[in-house]
Design an enzyme around this catalytic site. Sequence first.
Site, PDB file in Angstrom:
ATOM      1  CG  ASP A  76       3.894   2.919  -1.307  1.00 36.00           C
ATOM      2  OD1 ASP A  76       3.546   2.583  -0.169  1.00 36.00           O
ATOM      3  OD2 ASP A  76       3.325   3.804  -1.972  1.00 36.00           O
ATOM      4  CD  GLU A 102       5.407   6.443   0.906  1.00 32.07           C
ATOM      5  OE1 GLU A 102       6.106   6.949  -0.003  1.00 32.07           O
ATOM      6  OE2 GLU A 102       4.204   6.655   1.038  1.00 32.07           O
TER       7      GLU A 102
HETATM    8 MG   LIG Z   1       1.345   2.356   0.298  1.00 31.18          MG
END
Ligand SMILES: [Mg+2]
Length: 347
Positions: free
Chosen positions: A10, A102
Amino acid sequence: MTARPVLHADADAFFASVALRSRPELAAVPVAVVAHVYIASANYPARARGVRSGSLAQDALRQCPELILIDVPRAEVEDVGDALFDIFHTSATAVEPGSIEEAFLDVGATDWAGAIDAGHALRRRVARELGIPISVGVGSTKLMAKLASRRAKPDGLSVIDSGEEAGLRTTLPITDVWGIGATTLQRLHRIGVLRLGDVDGIPRNELQHVCGTAMARRLWRIREGTDDAVVRPVEQRSSLTAEGSTAGYARPDKTPTELAEACVERLCKRAERAGLAGTGITLTLRPETGGKAIVLKRTLVGATTGRATWLAVAADLLAGESVPRLAGMRVTLTGLLPLDRVQHTLF
Ligand SMILES: [Mg+2]
């Protein structure tokens, strides 16, 4: 428990990180990027000063007077997002996208050391090639991997090993299980489910009644350790989205037509680079006054990357509508098909 650890990767403060690539001198000071009049993303120094995404830029400035505001660099954000997924796909055997920035990854590692090495390598590669920080979590299921990446932020790697996992399956606050809506959370709290272990004290039919059959099943699975650990790859992207704001902090206002044209140009370039052609287009117009978005759609008979076609369709859709003052617009190219297959049908 699965034999294959799952990774969750992420990007950290994605929009702000992209904007800061060309302004390294600002990395240590509070910076936020603005979409229309709202904070879209704030770097960590700004977060430490209480700046939150979603708040009004003027409120954020009151909260943190030395905050530096930059317009969201939309084209750059979309390019870096595409490049990030290119890296994900070459680093993993399966990639399950969560958002533009992500994804869950199956890196093919059957042991923890291999998965952790792959996570470190991925972070180094993204930093080197794209100049942005990402955090990586490693866990035995998708939930565990996501909890780990959240903890790893900013710019870190974190592992939830089997010992810690066993504890979490009892003590994890129910608010940290992603995907539970606010109303369901309230109802769970009301019957005394604050942590995962509290589920044990609730009769099965009562839990199903309170949060629905599917969510009840998910909670029982998380509790017993049989929750989702399968990274489900998307064979190809079915759509591509570009977004723009009519007004910015430092740039002149844009008309809806200019906004649509800029989005279409970027989408066609990205589709071509990905070897995909679109069959439909959707314009989602966000009125400045808030309220319901206006959705305009058209599907063509065949697939095309031709920007002249898409520009004409977008203009035609806008012309057929009395468009109010807009805060922003999202343009999506839909029904994507591989270009080679499209050419086959043409010739
Ligand atoms: Mg993020």
